[in-house]
Design a protein around this motif. Structure first.
Motif, mmCIF file in Angstrom:
data_model
loop_
_atom_site.group_PDB
_atom_site.id
_atom_site.type_symbol
_atom_site.label_atom_id
_atom_site.label_comp_id
_atom_site.label_asym_id
_atom_site.label_seq_id
_atom_site.Cartn_x
_atom_site.Cartn_y
_atom_site.Cartn_z
ATOM 1 N N CYS A 86 -31.254 80.850 57.077
ATOM 2 C CA CYS A 86 -31.704 81.983 57.887
ATOM 3 C C CYS A 86 -30.555 82.581 58.692
ATOM 4 C CB CYS A 86 -32.843 81.569 58.814
ATOM 5 S SG CYS A 86 -32.493 80.113 59.816
ATOM 6 N N VAL A 87 -30.767 83.828 59.141
ATOM 7 C CA VAL A 87 -29.748 84.579 59.868
ATOM 8 C C VAL A 87 -30.105 84.595 61.352
ATOM 9 C CG1 VAL A 87 -28.563 86.795 60.075
ATOM 10 C CG2 VAL A 87 -29.349 86.008 57.831
ATOM 11 N N GLN A 88 -29.206 84.106 62.177
ATOM 12 C CA GLN A 88 -29.463 83.922 63.608
ATOM 13 C C GLN A 88 -29.853 85.224 64.312
ATOM 14 O OE1 GLN A 88 -26.045 82.914 66.083
ATOM 15 N NE2 GLN A 88 -27.226 81.268 67.009
ATOM 16 N N SER A 89 -29.120 86.295 64.081
ATOM 17 C CA SER A 89 -29.363 87.536 64.808
ATOM 18 C C SER A 89 -30.688 88.186 64.451
ATOM 19 C CB SER A 89 -28.222 88.527 64.547
ATOM 20 O OG SER A 89 -28.168 88.872 63.172
ATOM 21 N N ALA A 90 -31.302 87.749 63.357
ATOM 22 C CA ALA A 90 -32.595 88.305 62.943
ATOM 23 C C ALA A 90 -33.766 87.487 63.476
ATOM 24 C CB ALA A 90 -32.664 88.389 61.415
#
Length: 340
Positions: A86-90
């Protein structure tokens, strides 16, 4: 009321997206992630928001390397069917939890964290420390607790971050009057931090002393030729030092023939073994390690839609998970909530 009981072992790990990964990452964490994904629930976080804390002047680099690091994950064998990438900023719940947690820790405590102190010194910030960088322990605590992770694979230098996370967890649990969040344990790799090929510091993209997972055979051979051995070992007949010898450090990390490596060490100490013999052996081993990863990575790079789909799927699942924890913390702290 949301349930706070969960008996599963949940792993959270990840990397700052400042550049493609290298053999130091492979030894320190990636091999363990591949093994752990078959026995535990595992989340791997592409920490682009954290990467921005000391790279705010170049966000394009951070954005580009989200996909580069994702390619490395998939190429080494992290399976999106077993591991959630997963992408942290999202994941907005992570930022919200960070903001909440900062109310439960002092600036002095953040500055005393050994990991932060060391990193500030390495980067030469002095007192001109980006606030986001200083607040990393709170942000890391938000990441860990948002996934309700209980096992965190880290290097020895990151253990103080886990300890401070647990301090925050205990504070929040006392504040809420119940076990709101679980504490986490550090899982430290048996293999220590891999030094750079120059022998002067850890392997690092920014130091230019790393062997990336996409390195060609010629790149690997050139890097091994540059490796620091023993400056006093001028001739093969001279006794040599094994301790601090980068070639032997890499052989310990990658050579499966443990008994043969032990014999090489003995011969090197007494004299009669040249550096190039060791370097040729190591180069052959590293070609075998990196070659399949490089080829798989190139294959995946030709299908960017697949990589993006992996990130969308994993981030969607993670958003639901982290939002549940955010709601749990808001309820536990008795904060005001609107019923929409």
């Amino acid at each position: 009321m949301l349930s706070t009981t969960d008996t599963r072992t949940i792993i959270l790990t990840g990397d700052r997206t400042t550049g493609p990964l290298h053999l130091g990452h492979y030894v320190g964490s990636l091999r363990n992630r591949v093994a752990l994904q078959t026995i535990h629930e595992q989340y791997v976080l592409l920490a682009d928001a954290q990467a921005l804390t000391d790279n705010a002047d170049d966000p394009a680099k951070i954005r580009h390397n989200v996909l580069e690091v994702a390619l490395d994950y998939l190429a080494v064998g992290i399976d999106p069917e077993l591991t959630t990438i997963c992408v942290q900023s999202a994941l907005p719940a992570l930022a919200e939890l960070t903001l909440l947690y900062l109310n439960f820790v002092s600036v002095a405590r953040l500055e005393r964290n050994p990991t932060i102190k060391d990193e500030i010194q390495i980067r030469g910030f002095g007192r001109d420390i980006p606030a986001g960088f200083l607040c990393y322990p709170a942000a890391q605590a938000a990441d860990i607790t948002a996934f309700r992770a209980t096992l965190i694979p880290v290097g020895e230098d990151q253990v103080p971050i886990i300890e401070q996370t647990n301090e925050l967890v205990r504070r929040l649990n006392r504040q809420s009057g119940r076990e709101l969040l679980p504490e986490a344990k550090a899982f430290v790799s048996k293999t220590g931090r891999l030094p750079g090929v120059d022998g002067k510091s850890k392997m690092s993209k920014s130091q230019g002393n790393a062997i990336p997972l996409s390195a060609s055979d010629s790149d690997i051979e050139a890097a091994v030729r540059r490796m620091y051995t023993d400056s006093n070992h001028l001739r093969a007949s001279d006794p040599g030092r094994v301790e601090g010898n980068v070639v032997f450090t890499y052989l310990d990390a990658f050579d499966p023939a443990v008994d043969e490596v032990a014999d090489l060490k003995s011969r090197y100490r007494t004299g009669g073994l040249g550096d190039m013999v060791l370097k040729r052996r190591l180069a052959a081993i590293l070609r075998e390690v990196v070659g399949p990863i490089r080829e798989r990575r190139a294959e995946l790079a030709r299908d960017p839609d697949f990589v993006m789909d992996v990130l969308r799927t994993g981030t969607t699942k993670s958003r639901a998970t982290t939002e549940r924890t955010r709601e749990l913390v808001v309820d536990g702290l008795g904060l005001f909530r609107l019923d929409w």
